[in-house]
Design an enzyme around this catalytic site. Structure first.
Site, PDB file in Angstrom:
ATOM      1  N   ASP A   1     -24.633  21.504  -3.064  1.00  0.00           N
ATOM      2  CA  ASP A   1     -25.150  21.206  -4.530  1.00  0.00           C
ATOM      3  C   ASP A   1     -23.778  21.119  -5.413  1.00  0.00           C
ATOM      4  O   ASP A   1     -23.911  20.427  -6.471  1.00  0.00           O
ATOM      5  CB  ASP A   1     -25.968  22.322  -5.025  1.00  0.00           C
ATOM      6  CG  ASP A   1     -25.392  23.858  -4.839  1.00  0.00           C
ATOM      7  OD1 ASP A   1     -24.188  23.873  -4.309  1.00  0.00           O
ATOM      8  OD2 ASP A   1     -25.778  24.739  -5.560  1.00  0.00           O
ATOM      9  N   ARG A   2     -22.805  21.380  -4.947  1.00  0.00           N
ATOM     10  CA  ARG A   2     -21.599  21.049  -5.788  1.00  0.00           C
ATOM     11  C   ARG A   2     -20.859  19.710  -5.386  1.00  0.00           C
ATOM     12  O   ARG A   2     -21.125  19.450  -3.916  1.00  0.00           O
ATOM     13  CB  ARG A   2     -20.488  22.057  -5.568  1.00  0.00           C
ATOM     14  CG  ARG A   2     -20.738  23.390  -6.311  1.00  0.00           C
ATOM     15  CD  ARG A   2     -19.660  24.463  -5.956  1.00  0.00           C
ATOM     16  NE  ARG A   2     -20.058  25.751  -6.910  1.00  0.00           N
ATOM     17  CZ  ARG A   2     -19.188  26.684  -7.228  1.00  0.00           C
ATOM     18  NH1 ARG A   2     -17.901  26.530  -6.793  1.00  0.00           N
ATOM     19  NH2 ARG A   2     -19.400  27.573  -7.702  1.00  0.00           N
TER      20      ARG A   2
ATOM     21  N   GLU B   1     -21.979  21.794 -15.045  1.00  0.00           N
ATOM     22  CA  GLU B   1     -20.997  23.071 -15.108  1.00  0.00           C
ATOM     23  C   GLU B   1     -19.796  22.779 -14.728  1.00  0.00           C
ATOM     24  O   GLU B   1     -19.336  21.751 -13.765  1.00  0.00           O
ATOM     25  CB  GLU B   1     -21.718  24.188 -14.387  1.00  0.00           C
ATOM     26  CG  GLU B   1     -23.007  24.719 -15.044  1.00  0.00           C
ATOM     27  CD  GLU B   1     -23.555  25.937 -13.928  1.00  0.00           C
ATOM     28  OE1 GLU B   1     -22.998  26.804 -14.610  1.00  0.00           O
ATOM     29  OE2 GLU B   1     -23.844  25.581 -13.022  1.00  0.00           O
TER      30      GLU B   1
ATOM     31  N   LYS C   1     -28.438  21.849  -8.826  1.00  0.00           N
ATOM     32  CA  LYS C   1     -27.444  20.766  -9.103  1.00  0.00           C
ATOM     33  C   LYS C   1     -27.231  19.947  -7.789  1.00  0.00           C
ATOM     34  O   LYS C   1     -27.825  20.550  -6.703  1.00  0.00           O
ATOM     35  CB  LYS C   1     -26.156  21.207  -9.475  1.00  0.00           C
ATOM     36  CG  LYS C   1     -25.662  22.703  -8.593  1.00  0.00           C
ATOM     37  CD  LYS C   1     -24.446  23.065  -9.028  1.00  0.00           C
ATOM     38  CE  LYS C   1     -24.032  24.150  -8.366  1.00  0.00           C
ATOM     39  NZ  LYS C   1     -24.505  25.373  -8.603  1.00  0.00           N
TER      40      LYS C   1
ATOM     41  N   SER D   1     -23.362  29.280  -0.508  1.00  0.00           N
ATOM     42  CA  SER D   1     -22.964  28.245  -1.240  1.00  0.00           C
ATOM     43  C   SER D   1     -21.423  27.684  -0.712  1.00  0.00           C
ATOM     44  O   SER D   1     -21.366  27.503   0.326  1.00  0.00           O
ATOM     45  CB  SER D   1     -22.859  28.493  -2.584  1.00  0.00           C
ATOM     46  OG  SER D   1     -22.542  27.476  -3.439  1.00  0.00           O
ATOM     47  N   HIS D   2     -20.535  28.140  -1.776  1.00  0.00           N
ATOM     48  CA  HIS D   2     -19.132  27.679  -1.621  1.00  0.00           C
ATOM     49  C   HIS D   2     -18.462  28.708  -1.044  1.00  0.00           C
ATOM     50  O   HIS D   2     -17.002  28.586  -0.613  1.00  0.00           O
ATOM     51  CB  HIS D   2     -18.461  27.083  -2.975  1.00  0.00           C
ATOM     52  CG  HIS D   2     -18.561  28.059  -4.015  1.00  0.00           C
ATOM     53  ND1 HIS D   2     -19.834  28.301  -4.800  1.00  0.00           N
ATOM     54  CD2 HIS D   2     -17.768  28.969  -4.550  1.00  0.00           C
ATOM     55  CE1 HIS D   2     -19.621  29.455  -5.339  1.00  0.00           C
ATOM     56  NE2 HIS D   2     -18.427  30.004  -5.273  1.00  0.00           N
TER      57      HIS D   2
ATOM     58  N   ARG E   1     -25.019  37.834  -2.334  1.00  0.00           N
ATOM     59  CA  ARG E   1     -23.866  37.427  -1.526  1.00  0.00           C
ATOM     60  C   ARG E   1     -23.017  38.557  -1.008  1.00  0.00           C
ATOM     61  O   ARG E   1     -22.698  39.475  -1.662  1.00  0.00           O
ATOM     62  CB  ARG E   1     -22.651  36.488  -1.913  1.00  0.00           C
ATOM     63  CG  ARG E   1     -23.577  35.051  -2.290  1.00  0.00           C
ATOM     64  CD  ARG E   1     -22.540  34.218  -2.833  1.00  0.00           C
ATOM     65  NE  ARG E   1     -23.581  32.963  -3.339  1.00  0.00           N
ATOM     66  CZ  ARG E   1     -22.881  31.961  -4.098  1.00  0.00           C
ATOM     67  NH1 ARG E   1     -21.591  31.976  -4.304  1.00  0.00           N
ATOM     68  NH2 ARG E   1     -23.780  31.074  -4.599  1.00  0.00           N
TER      69      ARG E   1
ATOM     70  N   THR F   1     -23.283  30.790 -17.771  1.00  0.00           N
ATOM     71  CA  THR F   1     -23.238  30.319 -16.402  1.00  0.00           C
ATOM     72  C   THR F   1     -24.206  30.367 -15.381  1.00  0.00           C
ATOM     73  O   THR F   1     -24.736  31.335 -15.263  1.00  0.00           O
ATOM     74  CB  THR F   1     -21.929  30.955 -15.832  1.00  0.00           C
ATOM     75  OG1 THR F   1     -20.662  30.426 -16.755  1.00  0.00           O
ATOM     76  CG2 THR F   1     -21.528  30.634 -14.500  1.00  0.00           C
TER      77      THR F   1
ATOM     78  N   ASP G   1     -19.890  21.164  -1.237  1.00  0.00           N
ATOM     79  CA  ASP G   1     -19.662  22.697  -1.000  1.00  0.00           C
ATOM     80  C   ASP G   1     -20.676  22.937   0.404  1.00  0.00           C
ATOM     81  O   ASP G   1     -21.308  21.986   0.642  1.00  0.00           O
ATOM     82  CB  ASP G   1     -19.889  23.488  -1.945  1.00  0.00           C
ATOM     83  CG  ASP G   1     -21.457  23.503  -2.492  1.00  0.00           C
ATOM     84  OD1 ASP G   1     -21.962  22.647  -2.312  1.00  0.00           O
ATOM     85  OD2 ASP G   1     -21.676  24.862  -3.136  1.00  0.00           O
TER      86      ASP G   1
ATOM     87  N   ASP H   1     -23.512  24.331   0.746  1.00  0.00           N
ATOM     88  CA  ASP H   1     -24.883  24.057   0.787  1.00  0.00           C
ATOM     89  C   ASP H   1     -25.187  22.672  -0.124  1.00  0.00           C
ATOM     90  O   ASP H   1     -26.371  22.375  -0.266  1.00  0.00           O
ATOM     91  CB  ASP H   1     -25.797  25.272   0.122  1.00  0.00           C
ATOM     92  CG  ASP H   1     -25.363  25.584  -1.378  1.00  0.00           C
ATOM     93  OD1 ASP H   1     -24.246  25.243  -1.682  1.00  0.00           O
ATOM     94  OD2 ASP H   1     -26.096  26.034  -2.061  1.00  0.00           O
TER      95      ASP H   1
HETATM   96  C1  G6P Z   1     -23.136  29.073  -8.453  1.00  0.00           C
HETATM   97  C2  G6P Z   1     -23.977  28.629  -9.390  1.00  0.00           C
HETATM   98  C3  G6P Z   1     -23.605  27.820 -10.664  1.00  0.00           C
HETATM   99  C4  G6P Z   1     -22.617  28.555 -11.378  1.00  0.00           C
HETATM  100  C5  G6P Z   1     -21.405  29.364 -10.241  1.00  0.00           C
HETATM  101  C6  G6P Z   1     -20.650  30.090 -11.166  1.00  0.00           C
HETATM  102  O1  G6P Z   1     -22.574  27.922  -8.041  1.00  0.00           O
HETATM  103  O2  G6P Z   1     -25.201  27.887  -8.801  1.00  0.00           O
HETATM  104  O3  G6P Z   1     -24.684  27.385 -11.325  1.00  0.00           O
HETATM  105  O4  G6P Z   1     -21.910  27.721 -12.284  1.00  0.00           O
HETATM  106  O5  G6P Z   1     -21.976  29.744  -9.231  1.00  0.00           O
HETATM  107  O6  G6P Z   1     -19.951  31.080 -10.379  1.00  0.00           O
HETATM  108  P1  G6P Z   1     -19.023  32.156 -10.926  1.00  0.00           P
HETATM  109  O7  G6P Z   1     -18.482  32.595  -9.500  1.00  0.00           O
HETATM  110  O8  G6P Z   1     -18.108  31.762 -11.921  1.00  0.00           O
HETATM  111  O9  G6P Z   1     -20.357  33.054 -11.310  1.00  0.00           O
HETATM  112 ZN    ZN Z   2     -23.602  25.369  -3.675  1.00  0.00          ZN
END
Ligand code: G6P
Ligand code: ZN
Length: 567
Positions: free
Chosen positions: A297-298, A381, A394, A120-121, A26, A362, A293, A295
């Site tokens: 998955d959240r 998670e 997810k 993603s988010h 990213r 994670t 989110d 994409d």
């Molecule tokens: C993404 C992954 C998750 C993970 C998250 C953690 O969403 O798909 O599996 O829990 O990132 O993000 P972080 O910013 O805490 O590393």
């Molecule tokens: Zn996502």
């Protein structure tokens, strides 16, 4: 098929910073658009896949979350796949395919993997973020051995290949073949509607009739509010809730048009960034609310009047009620898994049911092997991710349909269901503090000091007063994990401080940001006194939070005296 497309070999210079994080690479969108940054990464991926299997035998899936540069990225990937002799690409129309849908398509058509264009988010748009994530043939995110190997290639790359004359309309569902210079087989591109396959999958998991009657109860509608935050989920939401479940009157949707900048939303479904949903729910008109989110998955689950279900509790409640979902009645229920910072709520369900519980670092990629070898059925998670072995990502929509299936069967409100759950299992109070985008080396120095405490054991057995409570440290370590299936070893996954009463503090640096460093503090504390169950988590956890901030000297190291986001 018309004419032969020439393969151009273009010179390029390597970058040193293309190491994928928790979930793909990213960076700011502009970074990807300049100096072949995107092309280098994609070429390195193709070179890596080729080492495992000749690309002329590979079929790959390409999707994205609709953010700025996704459509252009899809077109570049098509041109580069052609030049690299890839056999076939299955491409989402307009590049719109949620991450769970990509995972499904990879599995359903037995392909060799896929590329997801998403951050993603993270916010999207020309002044925000972009991302590229690779998935393997089981449908899950590539494990670290692969992402490291791709990273190695990005540091040595000198050329990339492209057929720049290939032009294909990715808005139309169709199949097209191209003749490529020097290749004996045509290159094929199939543009698909990603929603169709996904809906079919959901119908094979859930009882849509039960859900339909929940949403169309004759006398009183069970009203719900869904906010897609202008991410990829809009088309999935309207198709499933309005068409398939015929819930136009009971399901109010917002922000269901995917936008390149997510309409300015920060597409992360939590209490801060999905505040519009929280406010909508507070009026009390809806029984259930959910957000996704960028994409898809959240997920975030809310009950009436904005009653917040922590992702940790969401996982535990679903684990305790899985038998209402037809998929699990057919496939059986194996064990459960959660990431290390996620609260121990699901552990208690596993214990009661006599099931195995796995604690992973994670990142969803760590669940893949456990699912493939049938050790676990569902996992989750604290970062608002919940899912099952129906795919290897997810899945926000899966979580929402699971919750609605449970609510339809037990005939209770979200709040009532949670209360009942706590009465049975006790309550894990949980909170996460995020300190986002910190400049400088402070966060790294802070973690280094904590690592030092782990090595020296000097805080072990020490007792710290905080508020009216006393906490004694029973264990302090830097979490590491050996995958029980392939024995791969992952270290430095977060500082854990575990106290004698079972409470836990965790510090780690985020692996998904694109600017500065983000410190996360996770606090988990178990209570089995029913008089505490309706207390506010922030109030309950205040002593532990203060203690955590003191032990880490967070303010001294980061200059921050309050978090950016609390969940
Ligand atoms: C993404 C992954 C998750 C993970 C998250 C953690 O969403 O798909 O599996 O829990 O990132 O993000 P972080 O910013 O805490 O590393
Ligand atoms: Zn996502």
């Amino acid at each position: 098929m018309s004419g032969t497309h020439k393969v151009e070999i273009r010179e390029t210079k390597p970058f040193t910073d293309q190491k994928p994080g928790t979930s793909g690479l990213r960076k700011p969108t502009k970074t990807f658009k300049e100096n072949n940054y995107f092309e280098n990464f994609i070429q390195s991926y193709f070179d890596d896949v080729q080492e495992q299997k000749p690309l002329q035998q590979c079929t790959l899936v390409v999707g994205g979350d609709g953010r700025n540069f996704v459509k252009e990225g899809v077109k570049i990937i098509i041109q580069m796949a052609a030049a690299n002799n890839v056999h076939k690409l299955i491409v989402a129309s307009n590049g719109i395919m949620s991450t769970p849908a990509v995972s499904n398509v990879i599995r359903k058509y037995s392909t060799d993997g896929g590329i997801v264009l998403t951050a993603s988010h993270n916010p999207g748009g020309i002044n925000a973020d972009y991302g590229v994530k690779f998935n393997i043939s089981n449908g899950g995110p590539a494990p670290e051995a692969i992402t490291n190997s791709i990273w190695d290639k990005t540091r040595q790359i000198t050329h990339f290949k492209i057929c720049s004359t290939i032009d294909i309309d990715i808005s139309q569902l169709h199949k097209q073949q191209f003749q490529i210079e020097g290749s004996s087989q045509p290159f094929e591109v199939e543009i698909i509607d990603s929603v169709d396959d996904y809906v079919e999958l959901m119908k094979s998991i859930f009882d849509f009739d039960i859900l339909k009657s929940l949403l169309n109860y004759e006398k009183e509608h069970f009203k719900i509010m869904i906010n897609a935050l202008s991410g990829v989920m809009g088309p999935y939401v309207t198709r499933i809730f309005h068409q398939e479940l015929q819930g136009k009157d009971s399901v109010i949707v917002k922000n269901c048009q995917p936008l390149e900048d997510f309409g300015g939303h920060h597409p992360d479904p939590n209490l801060t960034y999905a505040h519009e949903l929280v406010e909508d729910m507070e009026h009390g008109d809806y029984e259930f609310g959910a957000a996704f989110d960028g994409d898809g998955d959240r997920n975030m689950i809310l009950g009436k009047k904005g009653f917040f279900v922590t992702p940790c509790d969401s996982l535990a409640v679903l684990a305790a009620n899985l038998n209402v979902i037809p998929y699990f009645r057919t496939h059986g229920i194996n064990g459960y898994a959660r990431s290390m910072p996620t609260s121990g709520a699901v552990d208690r369900v596993a214990k009661k049911q006599g099931k195995e519980l796995y604690e992973t670092p994670t990142g969803w990629k760590f669940f893949g092997n456990l699912m493939d070898s049938k050790k676990i059925s569902i996992c989750g998670e604290e970062s608002f991710g919940t899912g099952s072995d129906h795919i290897r990502e997810k899945d926000g929509m899966w979580a929402v349909l699971s919750w609605l299936s449970v609510l339809a069967t037990v005939n209770k409100s979200v709040e009532h269901l949670l209360n009942q759950h706590w009465q049975t299992y006790g309550r894990n109070f949980f909170t996460r503090y995020d300190y986002e985008e910190i400049d400088g080396s402070g966060p790294f120095a802070m973690l280094k000091r904590l690592e030092g405490f782990c090595m020296s054991n000097e805080l072990l057995n020490k007792t710290f007063p905080s508020g009216t409570k006393q906490y004694t440290i029973q264990l302090m370590d830097d979490f590491n994990y050996t995958d029980p299936i392939d024995q791969s070893y992952t270290e430095k996954q977060g500082i854990r401080i575990i106290f004698t009463d079972g409470s836990r503090i965790v510090f780690r640096l985020s692996g998904t940001g694109s600017r500065g460093a983000t410190v996360r503090l996770y606090v988990d504390s178990y209570e089995n006194d029913p008089s505490t169950y309706d207390k506010d988590a922030q109030e309950m956890l205040q002593p532990l939070v203060s203690l955590a901030l003191n032990i880490a000297q967070l303010k001294e190291f980061t200059g921050r005296d309050k978090p950016t986001v609390i969940t």
